[in-house]
Design an enzyme around this catalytic site. Structure first.
Site, mmCIF file in Angstrom:
data_model
loop_
_atom_site.group_PDB
_atom_site.id
_atom_site.type_symbol
_atom_site.label_atom_id
_atom_site.label_comp_id
_atom_site.label_asym_id
_atom_site.label_seq_id
_atom_site.Cartn_x
_atom_site.Cartn_y
_atom_site.Cartn_z
ATOM 1 N N LYS A 1 -13.048 13.135 18.282
ATOM 2 C CA LYS A 1 -13.155 13.690 19.579
ATOM 3 C C LYS A 1 -14.728 13.737 19.888
ATOM 4 C CE LYS A 1 -10.613 16.859 20.501
ATOM 5 N NZ LYS A 1 -9.782 18.431 20.752
ATOM 6 N N ARG B 1 -13.603 23.365 19.555
ATOM 7 C CA ARG B 1 -12.390 22.777 19.183
ATOM 8 C C ARG B 1 -12.640 21.944 17.837
ATOM 9 N NH1 ARG B 1 -12.192 21.983 25.081
ATOM 10 N NH2 ARG B 1 -10.187 22.237 25.841
ATOM 11 N N GLY C 1 -2.440 18.599 17.676
ATOM 12 C CA GLY C 1 -1.955 19.948 17.221
ATOM 13 C C GLY C 1 -1.793 20.424 15.939
ATOM 14 N N MET D 1 -4.772 21.394 14.270
ATOM 15 C CA MET D 1 -5.953 22.439 13.865
ATOM 16 C C MET D 1 -6.225 22.999 15.256
ATOM 17 S SD MET D 1 -8.361 19.978 11.521
ATOM 18 C CE MET D 1 -8.238 18.435 12.539
ATOM 19 N N ARG E 1 -8.908 9.313 23.653
ATOM 20 C CA ARG E 1 -8.840 8.869 22.576
ATOM 21 C C ARG E 1 -7.769 7.620 22.585
ATOM 22 N NH1 ARG E 1 -5.796 14.381 20.147
ATOM 23 N NH2 ARG E 1 -4.160 14.381 21.642
ATOM 24 N N HIS F 1 15.670 6.448 -7.022
ATOM 25 C CA HIS F 1 16.836 5.345 -6.922
ATOM 26 C C HIS F 1 17.379 5.655 -5.471
ATOM 27 C CE1 HIS F 1 21.048 4.141 -7.134
ATOM 28 N NE2 HIS F 1 20.520 3.153 -7.907
ATOM 29 N N ARG G 1 18.118 -7.486 -8.221
ATOM 30 C CA ARG G 1 18.407 -6.520 -9.176
ATOM 31 C C ARG G 1 19.909 -6.862 -9.663
ATOM 32 N NH1 ARG G 1 15.175 -2.811 -5.827
ATOM 33 N NH2 ARG G 1 16.685 -3.519 -4.233
ATOM 34 N N ARG H 1 15.985 -11.226 -11.839
ATOM 35 C CA ARG H 1 15.514 -10.061 -13.098
ATOM 36 C C ARG H 1 16.764 -9.973 -13.668
ATOM 37 N NH1 ARG H 1 14.011 -3.968 -11.773
ATOM 38 N NH2 ARG H 1 16.074 -3.834 -11.480
ATOM 39 N N GLU I 1 5.096 -3.960 -15.963
ATOM 40 C CA GLU I 1 5.329 -2.479 -15.492
ATOM 41 C C GLU I 1 5.319 -1.475 -16.582
ATOM 42 O OE1 GLU I 1 9.684 -2.680 -14.540
ATOM 43 O OE2 GLU I 1 10.162 -4.218 -15.618
ATOM 44 N N SER J 1 5.165 -10.734 -11.929
ATOM 45 C CA SER J 1 5.651 -9.943 -10.770
ATOM 46 C C SER J 1 5.286 -8.372 -11.252
ATOM 47 C CB SER J 1 7.134 -9.932 -10.468
ATOM 48 O OG SER J 1 7.293 -9.216 -9.220
ATOM 49 N N GLY K 1 5.804 -4.773 -11.194
ATOM 50 C CA GLY K 1 6.988 -3.753 -11.133
ATOM 51 C C GLY K 1 6.255 -2.348 -10.848
ATOM 52 N N THR K 2 5.667 -1.888 -9.881
ATOM 53 C CA THR K 2 4.580 -1.040 -9.592
ATOM 54 C C THR K 2 5.384 0.634 -9.548
ATOM 55 O OG1 THR K 2 4.716 -1.237 -6.932
ATOM 56 C CG2 THR K 2 2.872 -2.362 -8.455
ATOM 57 N N ASN K 3 7.102 0.413 -9.269
ATOM 58 C CA ASN K 3 7.636 1.752 -9.255
ATOM 59 C C ASN K 3 7.226 2.087 -10.961
ATOM 60 O OD1 ASN K 3 8.270 1.169 -6.796
ATOM 61 N ND2 ASN K 3 10.665 0.904 -7.392
ATOM 62 N N ASP K 4 7.699 1.399 -12.016
ATOM 63 C CA ASP K 4 7.726 1.843 -13.259
ATOM 64 C C ASP K 4 6.258 1.768 -13.795
ATOM 65 O OD1 ASP K 4 10.420 2.314 -13.754
ATOM 66 O OD2 ASP K 4 10.881 0.799 -14.865
ATOM 67 N N CYS L 1 6.950 -6.337 -6.739
ATOM 68 C CA CYS L 1 8.222 -6.230 -6.223
ATOM 69 C C CYS L 1 8.565 -4.761 -6.294
ATOM 70 C CB CYS L 1 9.297 -7.254 -6.938
ATOM 71 S SG CYS L 1 9.169 -6.572 -8.838
ATOM 72 N N TYR M 1 2.195 -13.426 -3.246
ATOM 73 C CA TYR M 1 3.262 -12.904 -2.204
ATOM 74 C C TYR M 1 3.538 -11.435 -2.794
ATOM 75 C CZ TYR M 1 6.361 -12.699 -6.204
ATOM 76 O OH TYR M 1 7.292 -12.663 -7.462
#
Length: 879
Positions: free
Chosen positions: A22, A92, A101, A103, A336, A454, A561, A617, A744, A763, A765-768, A830, A850
């Site tokens: 702002k 402001r 909205g 703040m 804005r 999951h 999977r 996998r 992973e 590859s 496995g960024t979840n684990d 992945c 990829y």
């Protein structure tokens, strides 16, 4: 000495990080010579210091505020607190990222009992002066002193009732004086002191309140939802008041240079005469549309149209503007880049290029990739949603809107679906055995689990709406009911509506609107593909998911999977026979029954992908996940397996692990039971040979999960290659295949140079990998994180997006080590982070080949990959 306060004339749009959005735009409009009320900005650095100093404004900053105020007084020709010619200001907030909205704002600051009388004499308008004073008392009391706004609203309503006034504009000056008197009494009763009369005290307290509002609950939640760091802080804008409530030649409004819902190139907005800004938003009176201003004040309307055109041309984007008209004179209070729907974002981007205002590159960089979700999933009908009240809120795990009758297990959900009912599956947490129920459900609601649980992962893959981690709910699956925190009870068959984009849960059925894709969407995707270098693959386990992903632009499968295939009704029994088998011979006999079905699965995937790369996998989850846990189900399965229930219970007990996430799963299954890897390899290779006979050129990629040591991978790879090479030799046909692994486990990342000797690709496995690095289960994180949020340890769920400082460092190490050993190693991701724009930018930076994500995130990934390439200074932004 550092500078903390800037006159509008000292700033510009490039100072956004310091002045907030702002403040930077007010400075820019001032520089353009537009009619902007004069003022100054207290910087975001002052906010940061306020918190560093223990939530106090340092004396040097306070002195700078008053020194700059004195400059403003000289410029404006009015004096703060002087009844003869008072300067009144608005205070402001203004963070560098737009947070509409979230703040707080205070208007008419500087009024007191003497100044209000001076304002009466100056303007000759007693009603206006006391209307402004009552507004200021209510705002200051609410925002600064935290006296509930509802107490003031009740008094105003009482006065209107006593005087038979329908609207507050019907109240005369005497009535407004009465309101002021009662408002001051509320303040005295609440605080034990009179309403503050010293304007300089009012100002400093208001600045503190705006700084405090940076950490109010709604602002924190908004930041968490929109990835805005708490360290940024907010600026404060102190600006000369202009009044829209001075009579019928004054007014206020909000407008967009284009329609924010459709993108149509036409002014869109509304205004109210004889009103202040909050009246438009509050809905106290029905506003008029912006085009009606032409009839009320034609000269002002034309001036506003000209300014709107100037601002859009200057910023090269659709603008959201606030304005006030004071006695026939137009003032611009804000501009804005306007928030817009996903459909409008597509149209505006394409139109701005066609109009010559933007290049394709500029247009792509202005679209929020996450918005594309809304184009691909149903949403609630706006008017129906407005009338609905949420019963609770969880995590927005998978976007879309869904209504249906609730069921508490997969079997009941499936039966209800077969009866033609729309179903919402409610589970404490989901597991792979719920896959059929999830498949038939319109939406999924869980009491536990995070953004990468999951339920979240599978729902996103299916394109299903999901709200996870609803920890306020007490879910009783056995009794088939749940209860909300306030005691509302919902039983099987009751209707529920879920908004997976916000995490809100509603009672009853809310009408939905189906998603529609426009030609503009296709144009944006075509432009994105022109500039991105990252390939976009998908995580897909079924022909349906793979086909949808290809339709949305996927260039391969980065993760199939295989365990989800085993839960199909025609093969789960054979797989369970394999699990309970006493020896290898019986295990092989059971697996032979599954082989033709699994082979057909892979043939189907290869055919849909038509020669595009497919990474499969090997079996990953622990075996106990495939067996029942309830007594009745155990009895039934034991009878089918022709064994005693006690014997089956003993097998289930023996498979139980204290920490299954780090237990007998992934490649460890293939080490213990190599016949599982053999059968899966046979199915993959035989399927590839079969489709290649028909003219395709499939190069299957076989991925070994959960590797932690090169010797482990070497052993499993030997099982794969021995099996595959024998089949290929027997077929008499040539077939190339690749064997790689998931990274992973942190140890795998740290020893990636060794592992690369055996792996053709990595590859991530960024979840684990995230769970292992944090030592934090994504399914149990919800119970821990609330305390971490409240104590300011974490700002957001660390499993929900890629942690660049820790997990990202491991990925960088693994990438560099892997390339040292094998320069041509193929790198990809992945985990669910493969569809997150910030994570995609990091993968581009690391030079990945990829990213792979769920089918409905493929367009998001395509756009984010293009933005990453365009933002890369070392890249030409062209394939």
């Amino acid at each position: 000495m550092p500078k903390y306060v800037y006159m509008f004339s000292e700033g510009n749009a490039k100072m956004r990080n310091l002045l907030g959005g702002k403040g930077a735009n007010l400075a820019e409009m001032t520089g353009l010579g537009l009619p902007v009320p004069r003022g100054f900005t207290v910087s975001t650095e002052a906010c940061t210091r306020y918190y560093d100093d223990g939530q106090m404004i340092a004396p040097d900053i306070e002195a700078e505020i008053f020194a700059t105020l004195a400059k403003a007084e000289g410029l404006i020709g009015k004096t703060f607190g002087n009844p003869a010619d008072p300067l009144l200001v608005s205070v402001r907030s203004g963070a560098r990222a737009s947070m509409p909205g979230m703040m707080d704002t205070i208007l008419n600051l500087g009024l007191n009992d003497k100044v209000v009388e001076g304002l009466v004499r100056l303007t000759g308008n007693e009603r206006f002066a006391y209307d402004s004073y009552r507004r200021f008392i209510a705002m200051f009391s609410d925002v600064v002193m935290e006296i509930p706004k509802s107490r003031f609203e009740a008094v105003l309503d009482n006065v209107k009732h006593e005087r038979h006034a329908a609207l507050d504009t019907d109240l005369d000056a005497d009535a407004m004086k009465q309101v002021v008197s009662r408002f001051k009494k509320i303040y005295l009763d609440a605080k034990g002191t009179e309403f503050p009369q010293e304007p300089r005290v009012q100002l400093i307290e208001a600045v503190k309140a705006v700084f405090r509002s940076w950490n109010n609950e709604r602002a924190i939640i908004y930041r968490r939802m929109n990835d805005i760091p708490g360290s940024w802080g907010t600026a404060v804008n102190v600006q000369e008041m202009v009044y829209g409530n001075m009579g019928n030649t004054s007014g206020t409004g909000v407008a967009f240079t284009r329609n924010p819902s459709t993108g149509e190139n036409k002014l869109y907005g509304e205004f109210l005469m004889n009103a202040q800004g909050e009246d438009v938003v509050a809905g106290i009176r029905t506003p008029q549309t912006i085009d009606q201003l032409k009839d009320v004040m034609p000269d002002v309307y034309q001036q506003f149209c000209d300014i709107a055109h100037t601002l859009e041309q200057h910023y090269k984007d659709m603008q959201d503007m606030e304005f006030t008209i004071e006695r026939g004179r137009l003032f611009m209070l804000q501009t804005r880049s306007g928030k817009r729907t996903a459909a409008a974002a597509m149209k505006i981007a394409v139109d701005l290029v066609r109009e010559g205002m933007n290049t394709k590159q500029e247009a792509l960089l202005k679209i929020d990739p996450k918005q594309l979700d809304a184009l691909l999933h149903p949403t609630f009908e706006p008017s129906a949603l407005k009338a609905a009240k949420p019963i609770t809120r969880g995590l927005p795990a998978s976007p879309g809107a869904a209504s249906g009758r609730i069921y508490f297990d997969a079997e009941d959900a499936t039966l209800a679906s077969e009866r033609g009912e729309k179903v919402i599956l409610v589970r404490l947490e989901t597991s792979p055995e719920d896959i059929q129920g999830m498949n038939v459900a319109q939406g999924i609601l869980t009491g536990r689990g995070g953004m990468t649980s999951h339920a979240a992962v599978v729902a996103r893959g299916m394109g299903k709406c999901c709200v996870s981690g609803c920890s306020d709910l007490v879910i009783n699956e056995k009794e088939k009911m749940f209860q909300t925190r306030d005691g509302q009870r919902f039983a099987e068959g009751d209707s529920l509506s879920l908004d997976g984009s916000t995490g809100q849960v509603y009672s009853g059925t809310i009408a939905t609107v189906e998603a529609k894709l426009s030609g503009d969407f296709a144009t944006i995707m075509e432009w994105a593909d022109e500039f991105r270098t990252l390939k976009i693959r998908t995580n897909a386990d079924t022909i349906r998911d793979a086909a949808k992903a290809v339709e949305l632009g996927a260039e391969g499968i980065g993760l199939c999977r295989t365990e989800h295939m085993f839960f199909e009704s025609d093969r789960i029994f054979a797989f369970r026979q394999m699990i309970v088998a006493k020896d290898e011979e019986k295990r092989r006999a059971a697996l032979e029954k599954i082989l033709p079905m699994q082979r057909q699965d892979f043939i189907g995937l290869f055919e849909v992908m038509r020669g595009k790369p497919v990474t499969i996998r090997l079996l990953d989850p622990p075996l106990h996940e495939f067996l029942p846990t309830e007594d009745a189900e155990i009895q039934e399965l034991a009878a089918e397996l022709k064994m005693s229930a006690d014997a089956l219970k003993e097998i289930i007990r023996s498979l139980h692990e204290l920490n299954p996430m780090m237990g007998h799963r992934g490649c460890r299954l293939a080490v213990t039971y190599p016949e599982i890897a053999e059968i899966q390899t046979r199915a993959i290779i035989e399927a590839a040979l079969a489709v290649n006979k028909n003219g395709m050129s499939v190069i299957p990629e076989i991925m070994v999960p959960l590797t932690c040591d090169v010797a482990e991978l070497r052993y499993v790879k030997s099982v794969i290659t021995k099996t595959a090479d024998a089949i290929i030799k027997e077929s008499g046909k040539a077939l190339t295949y690749l064997v790689g692994t998931m990274i992973e486990i942190p140890r795998a990342a740290l020893t990636a140079d060794d592992i690369a000797r055996e792996a053709a690709f990595f590859s991530f496995g960024t979840n684990d990998l995230t769970q292992m690095t944090y030592g934090l289960s994504r399914d149990d994180a919800g119970k821990i994180l609330d305390a971490y949020y409240s104590k300011k340890i974490f700002e957001s769920d660390p499993t929900a997006r890629l942690d660049l400082a820790g997990v990202g460092k491991l990925m960088r190490i693994a990438s560099e080590l892997g390339r040292e050993t094998r320069p041509d190693i193929k790198l990809g991701i992945c985990g669910e982070h493969g569809g997150d724009p910030a994570s995609i930018a990091f993968c581009h930076e690391l030079g990945f080949a990829y990213v792979s994500c769920s089918p409905f995130r493929v367009p998001i990934a395509r756009l984010a990959a293009a933005q990453a390439a365009l933002a890369d200074p070392g890249h030409l932004g062209q394939k």
